[in-house]
Design a protein around this motif. Structure first.
Motif, PDB file in Angstrom:
ATOM      1  N   CYS A  47       1.014  -1.271   0.064  1.00 47.24           N
ATOM      2  CA  CYS A  47       0.094  -0.017  -0.089  1.00 47.24           C
ATOM      3  C   CYS A  47       0.792   0.982  -0.017  1.00 47.24           C
ATOM      4  O   CYS A  47       0.430   2.432   0.266  1.00 47.24           O
ATOM      5  CB  CYS A  47      -0.907   0.131   1.364  1.00 47.24           C
ATOM      6  SG  CYS A  47      -1.985  -1.507   1.310  1.00 47.24           S
ATOM      7  N   LYS A  48       2.068   1.065  -0.407  1.00 48.95           N
ATOM      8  CA  LYS A  48       3.038   2.336  -0.639  1.00 48.95           C
ATOM      9  C   LYS A  48       3.369   2.498  -1.762  1.00 48.95           C
ATOM     10  O   LYS A  48       3.669   1.657  -2.780  1.00 48.95           O
ATOM     11  CB  LYS A  48       4.227   2.360   0.409  1.00 48.95           C
ATOM     12  CG  LYS A  48       3.954   2.095   1.928  1.00 48.95           C
ATOM     13  CD  LYS A  48       5.370   1.716   2.558  1.00 48.95           C
ATOM     14  CE  LYS A  48       5.041   1.884   3.968  1.00 48.95           C
ATOM     15  NZ  LYS A  48       6.352   1.711   4.800  1.00 48.95           N
ATOM     16  N   TYR A  49       3.801   3.958  -2.141  1.00 50.14           N
ATOM     17  CA  TYR A  49       4.593   4.092  -3.698  1.00 50.14           C
ATOM     18  C   TYR A  49       5.784   5.003  -2.960  1.00 50.14           C
ATOM     19  O   TYR A  49       5.873   5.523  -2.120  1.00 50.14           O
ATOM     20  CB  TYR A  49       3.678   4.962  -4.446  1.00 50.14           C
ATOM     21  CG  TYR A  49       3.392   6.367  -3.923  1.00 50.14           C
ATOM     22  CD1 TYR A  49       4.311   7.527  -4.064  1.00 50.14           C
ATOM     23  CD2 TYR A  49       2.131   6.601  -3.178  1.00 50.14           C
ATOM     24  CE1 TYR A  49       3.647   8.613  -3.501  1.00 50.14           C
ATOM     25  CE2 TYR A  49       1.865   7.863  -2.711  1.00 50.14           C
ATOM     26  CZ  TYR A  49       2.729   9.040  -2.828  1.00 50.14           C
ATOM     27  OH  TYR A  49       2.201  10.102  -2.299  1.00 50.14           O
ATOM     28  N   LYS A  50       6.963   4.594  -3.893  1.00 50.82           N
ATOM     29  CA  LYS A  50       8.102   5.142  -3.371  1.00 50.82           C
ATOM     30  C   LYS A  50       8.930   5.696  -4.686  1.00 50.82           C
ATOM     31  O   LYS A  50       8.702   5.196  -5.962  1.00 50.82           O
ATOM     32  CB  LYS A  50       9.022   4.023  -2.792  1.00 50.82           C
ATOM     33  CG  LYS A  50       8.631   3.399  -1.661  1.00 50.82           C
ATOM     34  CD  LYS A  50       9.540   2.267  -1.185  1.00 50.82           C
ATOM     35  CE  LYS A  50       8.774   1.603   0.144  1.00 50.82           C
ATOM     36  NZ  LYS A  50       9.697   0.692   0.953  1.00 50.82           N
ATOM     37  N   VAL A  51       9.804   6.685  -4.435  1.00 53.79           N
ATOM     38  CA  VAL A  51      10.656   7.195  -5.467  1.00 53.79           C
ATOM     39  C   VAL A  51      12.150   7.042  -5.141  1.00 53.79           C
ATOM     40  O   VAL A  51      12.643   6.923  -4.145  1.00 53.79           O
ATOM     41  CB  VAL A  51      10.349   8.755  -5.406  1.00 53.79           C
ATOM     42  CG1 VAL A  51      11.335   9.502  -6.417  1.00 53.79           C
ATOM     43  CG2 VAL A  51       9.039   9.199  -5.474  1.00 53.79           C
ATOM     44  N   TRP A  52      12.862   6.505  -6.101  1.00 55.52           N
ATOM     45  CA  TRP A  52      14.194   6.030  -6.118  1.00 55.52           C
ATOM     46  C   TRP A  52      14.955   6.857  -7.265  1.00 55.52           C
ATOM     47  O   TRP A  52      14.609   7.159  -8.278  1.00 55.52           O
ATOM     48  CB  TRP A  52      14.352   4.501  -6.290  1.00 55.52           C
ATOM     49  CG  TRP A  52      13.578   3.768  -5.539  1.00 55.52           C
ATOM     50  CD1 TRP A  52      11.933   3.493  -5.851  1.00 55.52           C
ATOM     51  CD2 TRP A  52      13.783   3.212  -4.452  1.00 55.52           C
ATOM     52  NE1 TRP A  52      11.595   2.447  -5.195  1.00 55.52           N
ATOM     53  CE2 TRP A  52      12.305   2.190  -4.000  1.00 55.52           C
ATOM     54  CE3 TRP A  52      14.674   2.803  -3.608  1.00 55.52           C
ATOM     55  CZ2 TRP A  52      12.111   1.439  -2.902  1.00 55.52           C
ATOM     56  CZ3 TRP A  52      14.610   2.124  -2.201  1.00 55.52           C
ATOM     57  CH2 TRP A  52      13.424   1.494  -2.110  1.00 55.52           C
ATOM     58  N   ASP A  53      16.399   7.002  -6.689  1.00 59.11           N
ATOM     59  CA  ASP A  53      17.259   7.290  -7.990  1.00 59.11           C
ATOM     60  C   ASP A  53      17.822   6.281  -8.851  1.00 59.11           C
ATOM     61  O   ASP A  53      17.252   5.077  -8.394  1.00 59.11           O
ATOM     62  CB  ASP A  53      18.297   8.159  -7.647  1.00 59.11           C
ATOM     63  CG  ASP A  53      19.292   7.468  -6.716  1.00 59.11           C
ATOM     64  OD1 ASP A  53      19.275   6.224  -6.434  1.00 59.11           O
ATOM     65  OD2 ASP A  53      20.397   8.143  -6.151  1.00 59.11           O
ATOM     66  N   SER A  54      18.617   6.335  -9.759  1.00 57.71           N
ATOM     67  CA  SER A  54      18.821   5.299 -10.765  1.00 57.71           C
ATOM     68  C   SER A  54      19.951   4.348 -10.328  1.00 57.71           C
ATOM     69  O   SER A  54      20.262   3.365 -10.641  1.00 57.71           O
ATOM     70  CB  SER A  54      19.098   5.639 -12.172  1.00 57.71           C
ATOM     71  OG  SER A  54      20.035   6.560 -12.011  1.00 57.71           O
ATOM     72  N   TYR A  55      20.529   4.589  -9.080  1.00 53.46           N
ATOM     73  CA  TYR A  55      21.360   3.645  -8.251  1.00 53.46           C
ATOM     74  C   TYR A  55      20.570   3.009  -7.228  1.00 53.46           C
ATOM     75  O   TYR A  55      21.231   2.246  -6.324  1.00 53.46           O
ATOM     76  CB  TYR A  55      22.483   4.467  -7.621  1.00 53.46           C
ATOM     77  CG  TYR A  55      23.428   5.413  -8.684  1.00 53.46           C
ATOM     78  CD1 TYR A  55      24.010   4.963  -9.577  1.00 53.46           C
ATOM     79  CD2 TYR A  55      23.046   7.016  -8.509  1.00 53.46           C
ATOM     80  CE1 TYR A  55      24.958   5.736 -10.350  1.00 53.46           C
ATOM     81  CE2 TYR A  55      23.450   7.665  -9.615  1.00 53.46           C
ATOM     82  CZ  TYR A  55      24.397   7.100 -10.496  1.00 53.46           C
ATOM     83  OH  TYR A  55      25.185   7.704 -11.490  1.00 53.46           O
ATOM     84  N   GLY A  56      19.454   3.144  -7.027  1.00 57.87           N
ATOM     85  CA  GLY A  56      18.593   2.316  -6.177  1.00 57.87           C
ATOM     86  C   GLY A  56      18.492   3.183  -4.712  1.00 57.87           C
ATOM     87  O   GLY A  56      18.252   2.486  -3.617  1.00 57.87           O
ATOM     88  N   ARG A  57      18.781   4.349  -4.601  1.00 55.56           N
ATOM     89  CA  ARG A  57      18.692   4.757  -3.404  1.00 55.56           C
ATOM     90  C   ARG A  57      17.367   5.661  -3.156  1.00 55.56           C
ATOM     91  O   ARG A  57      16.765   6.277  -4.066  1.00 55.56           O
ATOM     92  CB  ARG A  57      19.810   6.264  -3.324  1.00 55.56           C
ATOM     93  CG  ARG A  57      21.264   5.475  -3.582  1.00 55.56           C
ATOM     94  CD  ARG A  57      22.363   6.688  -3.612  1.00 55.56           C
ATOM     95  NE  ARG A  57      22.249   7.474  -4.770  1.00 55.56           N
ATOM     96  CZ  ARG A  57      23.383   8.062  -5.007  1.00 55.56           C
ATOM     97  NH1 ARG A  57      24.592   7.792  -4.483  1.00 55.56           N
ATOM     98  NH2 ARG A  57      23.106   8.796  -6.160  1.00 55.56           N
ATOM     99  N   PRO A  58      16.575   5.333  -1.893  1.00 49.87           N
ATOM    100  CA  PRO A  58      15.471   5.663  -1.961  1.00 49.87           C
ATOM    101  C   PRO A  58      15.474   7.361  -1.444  1.00 49.87           C
ATOM    102  O   PRO A  58      16.268   7.828  -0.740  1.00 49.87           O
ATOM    103  CB  PRO A  58      15.231   5.166  -0.237  1.00 49.87           C
ATOM    104  CG  PRO A  58      16.361   4.870   0.249  1.00 49.87           C
ATOM    105  CD  PRO A  58      17.342   4.817  -0.741  1.00 49.87           C
TER     106      PRO A  58
END
Length: 730
Positions: free
Chosen positions: A210-221
């Protein structure tokens, strides 16, 4: 900013809608479990059935073939790929004709995506396989295979990598064999949807937790949402990467790229299984579980400059409010507004066909001109002109509507440019290249030609964000940039002859901006908001750079000021004085900040006999050793050039100069011998041993020679001053 929802009273589909896709900004196709593909015309509010698929085909995902890439137009823009539950994907024309059906997976094909060039298709399925296909549907490779279904897939911005789901994990796999695979645990439940934006290079993920997340292209949250009531069933980036939309049960959310929410709507839709943004980024469509297709327009965007606030109230209407006197103006447009920018006393608005330029002094008579290409994706403003970026190129216009230039470079892709990768000043355009992210292209604004001798600005690491300063002379123009290590650098944009120094200003910097009225730089540095009042300090005296900063801790409401205002002002004045060769003011300023050693050195500079010597020592003060030496040699002050190298223990260079100009070889050898004796060392340098052979060092003689050099310099200086005085009288 909010979403204006439109939903029909009765659904057009009998079963759940699984996928939607835009052909133009006003036309959409939707596919449903009722086997129908329906076309929606938003201008006329009409819907029509394009085709009824065979009863064994249950559509799951739809993706239109990319229409344009840079300046090249693609011919196959009139078709889409449709994946289905029978293990096949289907290439279908705009008219609904199934051109080709391909057996792709065992079990349902859960997603299919064209790459940005339209040269390859990736499909993923319940069988856990990720496959790459040619645009005609021929299998090229099976990229990966796993034991769990792959629910979603996305191409990397360069079409060289693929992002896909593996249960609770996200995996980025390059197409090249043996390249490093990036994998990380992203959610606490199964991941249902991913999206990767080509402009900002950020990744979205959504799952059953039930969450949405944003990451950079190195997989860092970068952002982690609070849990919603229901699983997040869809996420999608806006084309320009500034916004994204999130879909869940009876829920549609609009978010900023940093993750926080602008608007939350609760339409009666059931679960929203798929979200698609229109090509111009002004509206979204959602595929709903109850047979509806929900449409939402992005409205109430705001732009602010000084005392003006501009709000997009409707698709074709803007409201301008002057907060000083509460005066309100309404601006009506013929077509829908796509992009706008308010700065430097001008509002620039692009609609689907035209560009409007308003002056803040007169809102009634805008300057209007037709756009060359379709959708404008970026507007940048400087004091004298503004820049438009669209699918066809980059165009610079004056505020009078006159076309100025259009910079170009090989392999230019305008579809991935944004405000972090393009920067504009009164005389310069800077563009960060995508093919090689360590390079910045620099162009003259007036001609669109490469700046200076055409050399590119290159850095050792990939560059994330660039910004040109806005004030001052063209020769002093500086560019600041952040690299992938989050280090902030500054350098001159001058591209003539010698390589310009790239100097580090700070670490852990997340974003930056120049002031538009003076060359002050600010940025978010770790947990602090930092202002570099005089960034050029790094060229003058790096030691006092920390004293020229203003810092606030961004985590607390009661901000803690780390440097006193008075000390900061004195430090900035010290650096500015040295930069402008005003050593009297510099001496006072350095004394005020307690830099006593520097005050003494400045005092010694003031007592030097000639202006060349003074200039050389000012350059040395700023760390420009080579330039100092050049100044002395050009003035014929060879001994002084040798002496500064001796003082800095540049023994090789001191001897080299003495031998070259056949003078003071014994002086260099004497000082070298004294240096070695102080540390109890023996001479090991072959050149020094060679010249010391048979040479008797006589300190009396050397001191007399030095005294003679200083007297000669003093006389020369007084002669040149007296001749100037005589010339003035005549």
């Amino acid at each position: 900013m909010r979403l204006k929802i439109s939903l029909l009273k009765e659904p057009k589909h009998q079963e759940l809608v699984s996928c939607v896709g835009w052909t133009t900004a006003e036309e959409l196709y939707s596919c449903s479990d009722d086997h129908q593909i329906v076309k929606w015309n938003l201008l006329t509010s009409e819907t029509s059935q394009i085709v009824k698929l065979p009863d064994d085909i249950y559509p799951i995902d739809l993706h239109w073939f990319p229409k344009t890439l840079g300046i090249k137009k693609q011919t196959q823009a009139e078709s889409f790929v449709l994946t289905s539950s029978d293990g096949k994907f289907h290439l279908i024309s705009k008219l609904g004709r199934v051109e080709k059906s391909v057996e792709a997976h065992s079990g349902a094909v859960l997603a299919g995506r064209w790459n940005y060039e339209g040269t390859a298709l990736v499909t993923v399925g319940e069988d856990g396989q990720i496959k790459i296909w040619s645009k005609t549907g021929m299998l090229r490779s099976t990229l990966a295979q796993q034991g769990t279904p792959v629910y979603s897939v996305a191409w990397g911005p360069d079409s060289e990598k693929v992002l896909y789901t593996a249960g609770k994990q996200l995996i980025i796999k390059p197409l090249q064999p043996n390249a490093k695979v990036l994998q990380w645990k992203a959610h606490d439940g199964i991941i249902l949807k991913v999206d990767w934006n080509s402009v900002n290079d950020l990744i979205l993920s959504a799952g059953e937790d039930c969450k949405y997340k944003v990451w950079d292209s190195y997989g860092r949250p970068l952002y982690n949402s609070q849990p919603h009531e229901h699983p997040i069933t869809s996420v999608a980036w806006a084309p320009d990467g500034e916004l994204f939309a999130v879909g869940s049960f009876h829920t549609l959310r609009l978010c900023d790229k940093t993750g926080w929410s602008y608007a939350l709507e609760k339409p009666n839709t059931g679960s929203i299984f798929n979200i698609a943004w229109s090509i111009d980024g002004t509206q979204i469509a959602g595929a709903c579980g109850n047979g509806h297709v929900v449409f939402a327009h992005v409205v109430e965007q705001r732009w602010e400059w000084k005392n003006f606030q501009v709000t997009l109230t409707k698709r074709r209407t803007m409201q301008v409010r002057n907060v000083l006197n509460d005066a309100v103006d309404l601006l009506e447009f013929r077509d829908r507004v796509i992009k706008a920018s308010l700065n430097y006393a001008h509002l620039v608005v692009s609609t689907s066909l035209q560009c409007y330029v308003f002056s803040t002094k007169n809102w009634n008579t805008p300057l209007i001109f037709d756009l060359k290409e379709g959708t404008v994706s970026l507007i940048l403003q400087a004091e004298r002109h503004f820049l438009l970026v669209d699918g066809g190129g980059i165009y610079l216009y004056s505020y009078e509507g006159r076309f100025i230039s259009s910079p170009k470079f090989p392999g230019m892709r305008t579809d991935i440019l944004n405000a972090q990768t393009v920067s504009l000043s009164n005389d310069t355009i800077a563009i960060k290249e995508k093919a090689d992210e360590k390079i910045i292209f620099l162009f003259e604004a007036s001609t669109g030609k490469p700046l200076g001798d055409g050399k590119l600005l290159s850095h050792k690491n990939e560059i994330l964000e660039i910004a040109l300063d806005q004030k001052g002379l063209t020769n002093d123009r500086k560019i600041a940039f952040i690299d992938k290590n989050r280090d902030l650098y500054i350098t001159s944009v001058k591209r003539f002859g010698k390589e310009e120094q790239i100097i580090k200003l700070g670490t852990m910097v997340h974003t930056l901006a120049w002031c538009d009225t003076c060359n002050i730089l600010c940025g978010l540095q770790d947990t602090r908001f930092t202002v570099w009042y005089y960034p050029n300090t790094v060229y003058v005296d790096r030691d006092i750079l920390p004293k020229t900063l203003y810092e606030r801790d961004a985590r607390y409401e009661k901000f803690q000021k780390i440097s006193s205002k008075e000390q900061t002002m004195w430090a900035c004045l010290a650096a500015m004085s040295v930069a402008n060769r005003d050593m009297t003011t510099a001496e006072i300023a350095y004394a005020a900040i307690g830099e006593i050693d520097k005050v003494q050195y400045i005092n010694s500079i003031k007592n030097l006999p000639s202006k060349e010597s003074k200039m050389a020592h000012i350059l040395m003060f700023s760390g420009n050793m080579q330039e100092a030496e050049i100044v002395l040699l050009q003035a014929g002050l060879v001994y002084q050039a040798i002496q500064i190298n001796i003082n800095l223990y540049n023994w090789e260079r001191a001897l080299e100069l003495a031998v070259k100009y056949k003078t003071h070889v014994d002086t260099v050898l004497a000082y070298r011998q004294k240096f070695l004796e102080t540390f109890g060392k023996q001479e090991t340098n072959k050149r020094y041993l060679q010249y010391a052979e048979g040479l008797q060092i006589d300190w009396e003689k050397i001191k007399a020679k030095i005294e003679m050099e200083i007297t000669k310099e003093r006389e020369r200086s007084s002669n040149s001053q007296s001749s100037k005085g005589t010339g003035g009288k005549h």
